[in-house]
Write a protein that holds these residues in place. Structure first.
Motif, PDB file in Angstrom:
ATOM      1  N   PRO A   7      52.529 -50.284  -3.575  1.00  0.00           N
ATOM      2  CA  PRO A   7      52.857 -49.562  -2.526  1.00  0.00           C
ATOM      3  C   PRO A   7      52.233 -48.329  -3.063  1.00  0.00           C
ATOM      4  O   PRO A   7      53.366 -47.634  -3.715  1.00  0.00           O
ATOM      5  N   GLU A   8      51.749 -46.965  -1.509  1.00  0.00           N
ATOM      6  CA  GLU A   8      50.814 -45.682  -2.516  1.00  0.00           C
ATOM      7  C   GLU A   8      52.723 -44.866  -2.468  1.00  0.00           C
ATOM      8  O   GLU A   8      52.228 -43.571  -2.812  1.00  0.00           O
ATOM      9  N   PRO A   9      53.949 -44.855  -1.359  1.00  0.00           N
ATOM     10  CA  PRO A   9      55.023 -43.773  -1.470  1.00  0.00           C
ATOM     11  C   PRO A   9      55.378 -43.177  -3.273  1.00  0.00           C
ATOM     12  O   PRO A   9      55.713 -44.526  -3.369  1.00  0.00           O
ATOM     13  N   THR A  10      55.394 -42.543  -3.423  1.00  0.00           N
ATOM     14  CA  THR A  10      56.301 -41.970  -4.992  1.00  0.00           C
ATOM     15  C   THR A  10      57.994 -42.055  -3.868  1.00  0.00           C
ATOM     16  O   THR A  10      58.289 -42.119  -2.908  1.00  0.00           O
ATOM     17  N   PRO A  11      58.855 -42.541  -4.879  1.00  0.00           N
ATOM     18  CA  PRO A  11      60.133 -42.804  -4.630  1.00  0.00           C
ATOM     19  C   PRO A  11      60.688 -40.705  -4.207  1.00  0.00           C
ATOM     20  O   PRO A  11      61.911 -40.545  -3.189  1.00  0.00           O
ATOM     21  N   GLU A  12      59.635 -40.051  -5.065  1.00  0.00           N
ATOM     22  CA  GLU A  12      60.296 -38.376  -4.229  1.00  0.00           C
ATOM     23  C   GLU A  12      59.908 -38.334  -3.181  1.00  0.00           C
ATOM     24  O   GLU A  12      60.857 -37.805  -2.060  1.00  0.00           O
ATOM     25  N   GLU A  13      59.227 -39.174  -2.455  1.00  0.00           N
ATOM     26  CA  GLU A  13      58.374 -38.732  -0.768  1.00  0.00           C
ATOM     27  C   GLU A  13      59.113 -39.321  -0.340  1.00  0.00           C
ATOM     28  O   GLU A  13      60.104 -39.329   1.218  1.00  0.00           O
ATOM     29  N   SER A  15      62.605 -40.845  -0.654  1.00  0.00           N
ATOM     30  CA  SER A  15      63.352 -39.442  -0.629  1.00  0.00           C
ATOM     31  C   SER A  15      63.586 -38.366  -0.140  1.00  0.00           C
ATOM     32  O   SER A  15      64.739 -37.870   1.048  1.00  0.00           O
ATOM     33  N   ASP A  16      62.610 -37.705   0.411  1.00  0.00           N
ATOM     34  CA  ASP A  16      61.970 -36.439   0.579  1.00  0.00           C
ATOM     35  C   ASP A  16      62.340 -36.153   2.400  1.00  0.00           C
ATOM     36  O   ASP A  16      62.911 -36.130   3.144  1.00  0.00           O
ATOM     37  N   ALA A  17      61.949 -37.841   2.594  1.00  0.00           N
ATOM     38  CA  ALA A  17      60.936 -38.331   4.108  1.00  0.00           C
ATOM     39  C   ALA A  17      63.251 -38.815   4.448  1.00  0.00           C
ATOM     40  O   ALA A  17      63.275 -38.280   5.844  1.00  0.00           O
ATOM     41  N   ALA A  18      63.652 -39.676   4.294  1.00  0.00           N
ATOM     42  CA  ALA A  18      65.353 -39.899   4.363  1.00  0.00           C
ATOM     43  C   ALA A  18      66.042 -38.719   4.462  1.00  0.00           C
ATOM     44  O   ALA A  18      66.425 -38.345   5.680  1.00  0.00           O
ATOM     45  N   ALA A  19      65.644 -37.529   3.913  1.00  0.00           N
ATOM     46  CA  ALA A  19      66.400 -36.451   3.623  1.00  0.00           C
ATOM     47  C   ALA A  19      66.598 -35.934   5.017  1.00  0.00           C
ATOM     48  O   ALA A  19      66.810 -34.961   5.518  1.00  0.00           O
ATOM     49  N   LEU A  20      64.524 -35.106   5.268  1.00  0.00           N
ATOM     50  CA  LEU A  20      64.047 -34.396   6.652  1.00  0.00           C
ATOM     51  C   LEU A  20      65.090 -35.188   7.863  1.00  0.00           C
ATOM     52  O   LEU A  20      65.430 -35.005   8.677  1.00  0.00           O
ATOM     53  N   VAL A  21      64.614 -36.730   7.809  1.00  0.00           N
ATOM     54  CA  VAL A  21      65.314 -36.885   9.238  1.00  0.00           C
ATOM     55  C   VAL A  21      66.591 -37.021   9.437  1.00  0.00           C
ATOM     56  O   VAL A  21      67.265 -36.632  10.401  1.00  0.00           O
ATOM     57  N   ALA A  22      67.465 -37.308   7.752  1.00  0.00           N
ATOM     58  CA  ALA A  22      69.058 -37.215   8.353  1.00  0.00           C
ATOM     59  C   ALA A  22      69.661 -35.726   8.623  1.00  0.00           C
ATOM     60  O   ALA A  22      70.370 -35.395   9.540  1.00  0.00           O
ATOM     61  N   SER A  23      68.850 -35.201   8.033  1.00  0.00           N
ATOM     62  CA  SER A  23      68.839 -33.151   8.437  1.00  0.00           C
ATOM     63  C   SER A  23      68.361 -33.169   9.527  1.00  0.00           C
ATOM     64  O   SER A  23      69.342 -31.882  10.694  1.00  0.00           O
ATOM     65  N   ASN A  24      68.109 -34.089  10.891  1.00  0.00           N
ATOM     66  CA  ASN A  24      67.317 -33.817  11.758  1.00  0.00           C
ATOM     67  C   ASN A  24      68.738 -34.724  12.862  1.00  0.00           C
ATOM     68  O   ASN A  24      68.668 -34.610  14.580  1.00  0.00           O
ATOM     69  N   ASN A  25      69.391 -35.480  12.403  1.00  0.00           N
ATOM     70  CA  ASN A  25      70.097 -36.777  13.076  1.00  0.00           C
ATOM     71  C   ASN A  25      69.197 -37.182  13.796  1.00  0.00           C
ATOM     72  O   ASN A  25      69.938 -37.706  15.383  1.00  0.00           O
ATOM     73  N   GLN A 235      60.250 -43.621   8.946  1.00  0.00           N
ATOM     74  CA  GLN A 235      59.247 -43.759   8.116  1.00  0.00           C
ATOM     75  C   GLN A 235      57.543 -43.013   9.049  1.00  0.00           C
ATOM     76  O   GLN A 235      57.136 -42.768   8.892  1.00  0.00           O
ATOM     77  N   ALA A 236      57.644 -42.025   9.831  1.00  0.00           N
ATOM     78  CA  ALA A 236      57.187 -41.059  10.669  1.00  0.00           C
ATOM     79  C   ALA A 236      57.070 -40.178   9.604  1.00  0.00           C
ATOM     80  O   ALA A 236      55.703 -39.765   9.447  1.00  0.00           O
ATOM     81  N   ALA A 237      57.993 -39.273   9.321  1.00  0.00           N
ATOM     82  CA  ALA A 237      58.469 -38.981   8.065  1.00  0.00           C
ATOM     83  C   ALA A 237      57.436 -38.944   6.852  1.00  0.00           C
ATOM     84  O   ALA A 237      56.831 -38.192   6.363  1.00  0.00           O
ATOM     85  N   LEU A 238      57.646 -40.426   6.009  1.00  0.00           N
ATOM     86  CA  LEU A 238      56.983 -40.573   4.817  1.00  0.00           C
ATOM     87  C   LEU A 238      55.175 -40.499   5.429  1.00  0.00           C
ATOM     88  O   LEU A 238      54.552 -40.234   4.449  1.00  0.00           O
ATOM     89  N   GLY A 239      55.324 -40.501   6.868  1.00  0.00           N
ATOM     90  CA  GLY A 239      53.255 -40.864   7.207  1.00  0.00           C
ATOM     91  C   GLY A 239      52.946 -39.865   7.414  1.00  0.00           C
ATOM     92  O   GLY A 239      51.729 -39.156   6.557  1.00  0.00           O
ATOM     93  N   SER A 240      53.811 -38.795   7.845  1.00  0.00           N
ATOM     94  CA  SER A 240      52.594 -37.108   6.847  1.00  0.00           C
ATOM     95  C   SER A 240      52.547 -36.622   5.787  1.00  0.00           C
ATOM     96  O   SER A 240      51.772 -36.022   5.712  1.00  0.00           O
ATOM     97  N   LEU A 241      53.377 -37.316   4.882  1.00  0.00           N
ATOM     98  CA  LEU A 241      53.787 -36.834   3.938  1.00  0.00           C
ATOM     99  C   LEU A 241      52.742 -37.428   3.184  1.00  0.00           C
ATOM    100  O   LEU A 241      51.683 -36.778   2.568  1.00  0.00           O
ATOM    101  N   GLN A 242      52.645 -39.146   3.004  1.00  0.00           N
ATOM    102  CA  GLN A 242      51.378 -39.792   3.069  1.00  0.00           C
ATOM    103  C   GLN A 242      50.444 -39.420   3.160  1.00  0.00           C
ATOM    104  O   GLN A 242      49.272 -39.477   2.532  1.00  0.00           O
ATOM    105  N   VAL A 243      49.773 -38.537   4.656  1.00  0.00           N
ATOM    106  CA  VAL A 243      48.386 -38.406   5.450  1.00  0.00           C
ATOM    107  C   VAL A 243      48.043 -37.078   4.514  1.00  0.00           C
ATOM    108  O   VAL A 243      46.644 -36.677   4.240  1.00  0.00           O
ATOM    109  N   ALA A 244      48.925 -35.949   4.291  1.00  0.00           N
ATOM    110  CA  ALA A 244      49.011 -35.037   3.426  1.00  0.00           C
ATOM    111  C   ALA A 244      48.290 -35.030   2.499  1.00  0.00           C
ATOM    112  O   ALA A 244      47.580 -34.298   1.393  1.00  0.00           O
ATOM    113  N   ARG A 245      48.432 -36.350   1.431  1.00  0.00           N
ATOM    114  CA  ARG A 245      47.774 -36.214   0.235  1.00  0.00           C
ATOM    115  C   ARG A 245      46.534 -37.403   0.634  1.00  0.00           C
ATOM    116  O   ARG A 245      45.896 -38.031  -0.801  1.00  0.00           O
TER     117      ARG A 245
END
Length: 611
Positions: A7-13, A15-25, A235-245
C-alpha cells in the motif's frame, strides 16, 4: 520476502489523515470528500469528480448512470479484473467479449467491426490493463462512426495526471477509478471515483452515490433508487495527501519499470509495450503455461512474491461461458502472464534482485523448456509449411535418398512409421513413391491435427516417454527425419530409438538425419574446429552439442533446446539399441547436394538384424 504489492500510504500520512478528520469531528459527508474531489479533478484535468466507496462501486454507478439495463449488449474486453464484467451482469446487461491486442488491451479496431456487424450493441466498456494508455485515435474514430455508442473507461489501473497524456476520458462518457490498496494510490484499503465532463451525468452519479438523493423541494416524489456508495472523510483526507505526491509516485514506478524492461530484453519473455503508462504493475508473458508456473515458483523460492495468471480470462468464469467471445487465445495468454513486484517501497537493491531472478529463471527455462518439443511445435504448426519451404532443397535430397534405399531393398506394400511427422507431407511423399502406406506419430497435438488435415493417418504418440507402452504393431521401415531426436535429451533419445527397434520387423531399415556439430558450412569454421576439439576431449558426453534455437512466430521469439550431433554419436545411439549401420552420408543444408562431414548434415541408415 519482497511483496508483490505494498500500500502506497505511509504511516505518517495515515496518522495525519486520521488526526485531521478527528479535529473536524465529521466522519462522513464532510469537507474532506469535497477537497479530495477537487484535488483529483485538478490533477486529472476533468470538471466533475464523484468519489465512491470502491472502484467496483464507481464502475457500477457509471453503468447505472448511462442507463445500461436488462438485455442491453455491451462490448468489453475478455481480459480484465472480473469487476469489469460483473457490473454489467448485476444490471442484467449482456456482455459481448471482444478481442485483445498484443498489449493485452481491448482491440478497438476489431471492436468497430463487431459493432458494425451488431448494431444492437449499446455501449462499450474499455479497461486499461496495467496502466496502458488509451488508443485515442481508434476510440475517436469509433465514436465518430457510431455516435449512438456510449463509452465507459475502467481506469482502475490507469491513474495519472492529465499531463501524462494517457488519453483517459478524452473520448468517453464516464471514467471509473480505483483506490484499492494495490493501486497507484490508496484511500485506506478501498475507494474509488468516477469522472465525467457531462454535468447532467455528474448530477446523476452524485445522486446514485447517496441513495438517489437530489436537491429539490419535492425530492420525495423525484427520488430514484440509489446506493450508499459514499467515501468516508478519513479515506478522502488520505486520498488528498496521496494525490499531492502522485507525480513522485509515478516517477518512481516509471524508473523501476524502465530498469526492469531493460534487464529483461534478452530473457526470451514477451514484455509490455513501450508506451506511456501509469505503471500500475509489471508483468511478463512466458512462452508456455509451464514456463509461467516455473517462473512464479522460482521467484517465490528467491523470496519474491509473484503471481502467475493475475487476472484469469473473464470468459473462463463459469457464469460468463454462455456469452459471445471473439478471442479464442485470451485464455492461453492469461495463463502465461506473470506479475512481478512494482511499487515505491522497492529499494534499488530489491529491483536488482527481482530483475536478476526473473532473468535467471527465464534463461534457465529456455534451456530446459522443450525437453519435450511439444509446445514448440504446437506453436510453429501454423507456419510449418513455410518453414519446410525454407529448406526445400535439403529436404527433397533426404527424401530421395530414403526413396532410393527403400526401392533398392524392395520395400513396398508395407507400412512406414513416420516419427516426428510434422505436417505429414514428407512421409506421405516417400510412401507414395515406394508404393507403401504411412503411419505418423508426433508428440505435438497441433502437428498431428495438421497432418490429419492433410489426409495422413496420424496420432499423438511420444516414443521417448517413459510412459509409452509397446503395442503389437510392426512396421516395415522407420523415418526419423529432420533432427527429430535433436529436440529431446540423451535419455529420451535412447528410449525412443529402443522403442523404434521393437516396433520394426526384423531386417528392415531406420532412416535418421540430424544436425552435424562439425558442419563448418552451416555453423562456421571456427565453431566446427572448436567443436571437434570439444568432442575429442569429452568423447560421448551427452551435453556436448546442446544449444538453444530461437525462431520468430507471429512477432514473438520461440526458443527450444536443440542438439548438434557428431557422426560417431549417432552410430553409438543406433548400435546400443541393436541396429547395425548400413550407410552414412552428408547433405548440404543449403543446396541439398551430397557433401562431406565438414559441410553437410548427417544422414544415417540403420538396419534391424534378422532373427
Amino acid at each position: 520476502m519482497i511483496e508483490l504489492f505494498s500500500p502506497e500510504p505511509t504511516p505518517e500520512e495515515m496518522s495525519d489523515a486520521a488526526a485531521l478528520v478527528a479535529s473536524n469531528n465529521v466522519l462522513a459527508r464532510g469537507p474532506e470528500v469535497l477537497r479530495f474531489e477537487e484535488a483529483l479533478g485538478e490533477t486529472l484535468q476533468t470538471p466533475h469528480v464523484i468519489a465512491a466507496s470502491s472502484g467496483t462501486a464507481a464502475l457500477h454507478m457509471a453503468v447505472r448512470a448511462l442507463g445500461w439495463d436488462s438485455g442491453d449488449k455491451i462490448l468489453t474486453s475478455p481480459y480484465s479484473f472480473i469487476a469489469t464484467s460483473n457490473v454489467l451482469l448485476h444490471e442484467g446487461c449482456t456482455p459481448v467479449y471482444g478481442r485483445i491486442n498484443s498489449g493485452l488491451q481491448l482491440d478497438l479496431e476489431h471492436a468497430a467491426t463487431v459493432i458494425d456487424d451488431n448494431p444492437d450493441i449499446k455501449g462499450i466498456l474499455v479497461p486499461h490493463i496495467f496502466g496502458h494508455q488509451v488508443d485515442t485515435e481508434d476510440l475517436k474514430e469509433l465514436r465518430l462512426n457510431f455516435p449512438h455508442i456510449q463509452v465507459i473507461e475502467d481506469a482502475a489501473q490507469a491513474l495519472a495526471p492529465g499531463k501524462y497524456n494517457l488519453g483517459v476520458g478524452v473520448h468517453s462518457d464516464i471514467v471509473a477509478y480505483s483506490f484499492h490498496e494495490n493501486k497507484v494510490i490508496s484511500t485506506f484499503g478501498e475507494g474509488g471515483a468516477v469522472t465525467t465532463r457531462d454535468l447532467r451525468l455528474a448530477q446523476k452519479l452524485r445522486a446514485l452515490r447517496e441513495h438517489g438523493r437530489i436537491d429539490a423541494e419535492d425530492w420525495i416524489e423525484k427520488l430514484e433508487l440509489g446506493y450508499n456508495y459514499r467515501l468516508t472523510e478519513v479515506q478522502a483526507a488520505l486520498g488528498s495527501l496521496q494525490v499531492a505526491r502522485l507525480d513522485s509516485i509515478l516517477s518512481r514506478r516509471r524508473a523501476i519499470a524502465e530498469y526492469m524492461l531493460s534487464g529483461y530484453q534478452d530473457s526470451g519473455l514477451e514484455l509490455p509495450d513501450e508506451v506511456t503508462r501509469s505503471w500500475f504493475g509489471m508483468y511478463v508473458i512466458a512462452q508456455s503455461v509451464h514456463d509461467a508456473h516455473r517462473l512464479a515458483d522460482d521467484l517465490e523460492a528467491d523470496g519474491i512474491q509473484a503471481r502467475q495468471r493475475p487476472m484469469p480470462a473473464i470468459p473462463k468464469f463459469h457464469f460468463n461461458r454462455g456469452y459471445v467471445s471473439f478471442d479464442d487465445k485470451v485464455e492461453d495468454i492469461s495463463e502465461r502472464v506473470v506479475m512481478v513486484p512494482l511499487h515505491t517501497r522497492l529499494s534499488d537493491a530489491d529491483v536488482e534482485r527481482i530483475t536478476g531472478s526473473v532473468l535467471r529463471s527465464a534463461l534457465t527455462s529456455s534451456l530446459n523448456a522443450a525437453i519435450s518439443s511439444r509446445h514448440f511445435y504446437d506453436t510453429v504448426s501454423k507456419s510449418f509449411k513455410e518453414i519446410r519451404a525454407e529448406r526445400a532443397r535439403y529436404l527433397r535430397s533426404i527424401e530421395q535418398l530414403v526413396v532410393d534405399c527403400l526401392v533398392s531393398n524392395g520395400i513396398s506394400n508395407g507400412v512406414l512409421l513416420d516419427i516426428g511427422c510434422g505436417d505429414g507431407v514428407r512421409g506421405q511423399l516417400i510412401a507414395d513413391q515406394t508404393e507403401n502406406k504411412v503411419r505418423a506419430y508426433d508428440n505435438s497435438p497441433e502437428m498431428v491435427s495438421l497432418a490429419r488435415s492433410n489426409g495422413i493417418d496420424a496420432e499423438v504418440v511420444d516414443l521417448s516417454s517413459d510412459k509409452y507402452e509397446q503395442t503389437g504393431d510392426r512396421f516395415d521401415a522407420a523415418l526419423i527425419l529432420w533432427n527429430v531426436i535433436g529436440h529431446i535429451d540423451f535419455e529420451k533419445r535412447q528410449r525412443l530409438i529402443g522403442n523404434v527397434f521393437n516396433l520394426l520387423e526384423p531386417g528392415v531399415l531406420v532412416f535418421i538425419d540430424v544436425n552435424n556439430i562439425f558442419n563448418a558450412a552451416e555453423y562456421g569454421e571456427n565453431n566446427a574446429i572448436a567443436n571437434r576439439r570439444l568432442v575429442s576431449q569429452n568423447s560421448f558426453d551427452p551435453a556436448t552439442g546442446n544449444f538453444t534455437a530461437t525462431r520468430e512466430v507471429d512477432g514473438r521469439k520461440i526458443s527450444t533446446p536443440t542438439h548438434l550431433f557428431h557422426t560417431s554419436e549417432v552410430v553409438e545411439l543406433l548400435e546400443s539399441a541393436g541396429f547395425s549401420i548400413e550407410d552414412i552420408s552428408y547433405v548440404n543444408y543449403e543446396s541439398g547436394e551430397v557433401s562431406d562431414e565438414s559441410s553437410g548434415q548427417i544422414f544415417v541408415i540403420g538396419r534391424k538384424p534378422q532373427g
